[in-house]
Design a protein around this motif. Sequence first.
Motif, mmCIF file in Angstrom:
data_model
loop_
_atom_site.group_PDB
_atom_site.id
_atom_site.type_symbol
_atom_site.label_atom_id
_atom_site.label_comp_id
_atom_site.label_asym_id
_atom_site.label_seq_id
_atom_site.Cartn_x
_atom_site.Cartn_y
_atom_site.Cartn_z
ATOM 1 N N PHE A 258 -7.193 11.161 9.234
ATOM 2 C CA PHE A 258 -6.405 11.908 10.205
ATOM 3 C C PHE A 258 -7.149 13.122 10.718
ATOM 4 N N SER B 194 -11.738 -1.660 9.501
ATOM 5 C CA SER B 194 -11.185 -2.956 9.117
ATOM 6 C C SER B 194 -11.126 -3.104 7.606
ATOM 7 N N ASN B 195 -9.946 -3.506 7.126
ATOM 8 C CA ASN B 195 -9.738 -3.810 5.713
ATOM 9 C C ASN B 195 -9.944 -2.625 4.781
ATOM 10 N N ALA B 196 -10.026 -1.423 5.315
ATOM 11 C CA ALA B 196 -10.202 -0.259 4.450
ATOM 12 C C ALA B 196 -8.905 0.096 3.743
ATOM 13 N N GLY B 197 -7.790 -0.224 4.377
ATOM 14 C CA GLY B 197 -6.511 0.083 3.764
ATOM 15 C C GLY B 197 -6.121 1.542 3.837
ATOM 16 N N LYS B 198 -6.827 2.327 4.602
ATOM 17 C CA LYS B 198 -6.478 3.741 4.723
ATOM 18 C C LYS B 198 -6.952 4.263 6.070
ATOM 19 N N SER B 199 -6.369 5.388 6.481
ATOM 20 C CA SER B 199 -6.713 6.028 7.745
ATOM 21 C C SER B 199 -7.224 7.432 7.497
ATOM 22 N N TYR C 223 -0.574 12.246 0.653
ATOM 23 C CA TYR C 223 -1.316 13.186 1.480
ATOM 24 C C TYR C 223 -0.811 14.595 1.181
ATOM 25 N N TYR D 47 0.827 -1.194 0.000
ATOM 26 C CA TYR D 47 0.000 0.000 0.000
ATOM 27 C C TYR D 47 0.869 1.255 0.000
ATOM 28 N N TYR E 213 0.476 5.777 -0.287
ATOM 29 C CA TYR E 213 -0.479 6.872 -0.112
ATOM 30 C C TYR E 213 0.178 8.209 -0.447
ATOM 31 N N TYR F 167 -4.538 6.808 -3.112
ATOM 32 C CA TYR F 167 -3.759 5.719 -2.562
ATOM 33 C C TYR F 167 -3.740 4.545 -3.530
ATOM 34 N N LEU G 75 -4.273 -5.245 7.465
ATOM 35 C CA LEU G 75 -4.774 -3.923 7.107
ATOM 36 C C LEU G 75 -5.217 -3.108 8.310
ATOM 37 N N LEU G 76 -5.746 -3.778 9.307
ATOM 38 C CA LEU G 76 -6.263 -3.014 10.422
ATOM 39 C C LEU G 76 -5.155 -2.425 11.264
ATOM 40 N N LEU H 235 -3.577 16.142 7.821
ATOM 41 C CA LEU H 235 -3.188 15.317 6.675
ATOM 42 C C LEU H 235 -4.444 14.874 5.934
ATOM 43 N N ASP I 61 -12.489 1.148 13.917
ATOM 44 C CA ASP I 61 -12.184 0.162 14.949
ATOM 45 C C ASP I 61 -10.693 0.074 15.280
ATOM 46 N N TYR I 62 -9.924 1.013 14.777
ATOM 47 C CA TYR I 62 -8.515 1.046 15.137
ATOM 48 C C TYR I 62 -8.055 2.489 15.109
ATOM 49 N N GLN J 242 1.441 3.314 9.072
ATOM 50 C CA GLN J 242 1.999 3.877 7.853
ATOM 51 C C GLN J 242 3.357 4.489 8.144
#
Lengths: 115, 112
Positions: free
Chosen positions: B102, B95-100, A35, A31, A33, A48, A99-100, A43, B31-32, A104
């Motif tokens: 901010f 979960s499993n989104a692959g991104k955050s 930003y 992965y 990204y 991505y 993933l969870l 950010l 969830d994280y 990064q």
Amino acid sequence: DAGITQSPRHKVTETGTPVTLRCHQTENHRYMYWYRQDPGHGLRLIHYSYGVKDTDKGEVSDGYSVSRSKTEDFLLTLESATSSQTSVYFCASTSGRELLTDTQYFGPGTRLTVL
Amino acid sequence: DQQVKQNSPSLSVQEGRISILNCDYTNSMFDYFLWYKKYPAEGPTFLISISSIKDKNEDGRFTVFLNKSAKHLSLHIVPSQPGDSAVYFCAASKSNAGKSTFGDGTTLTVKP
């Protein structure tokens, strides 16, 4: 720390010119990204990638495109730069194995000024 | 609609005292949660995280607390040191989104 670099580190360009920023990682992370960081906005995710040739839009994707032809490289292109795209751009990567919980790893940033 | 909010742009504390940085979120699917630290002219670096199945996670001087019912998390730094002076970003993931997602960040200044 993941080996992640960005180039150039600084760039000044004029409105209407195309600009490409490069992100390179040596960790074989799946992965990647892009930003942007602006005062008061934290950010914000532009685009991505979840694999070679697999990309998706983030929350501020208008005016930007990306490409990922190799695992290690993720390019961000401003087709016609505008003054509103003056910002600091950060690239990040993560392995994607979990993933969870994957954190990064960020590059050092590229400061872009559009005059 | 900002899903992750850090309502305090800045915080100043005395060395040795506790620093408490707050973060609120609106999306119950998160969830994280993670905290990143950023020094000037550098990229953010990971600091500490917490899963939604926990309400506390501790790592040395850093502790993150999660209150799911209030959709609120906080980062405690005890004791605060001048080297902790930085911008702290809260981030949230699904979960499993692959991104955050901010928050806007809080600038912490620890005075000697």
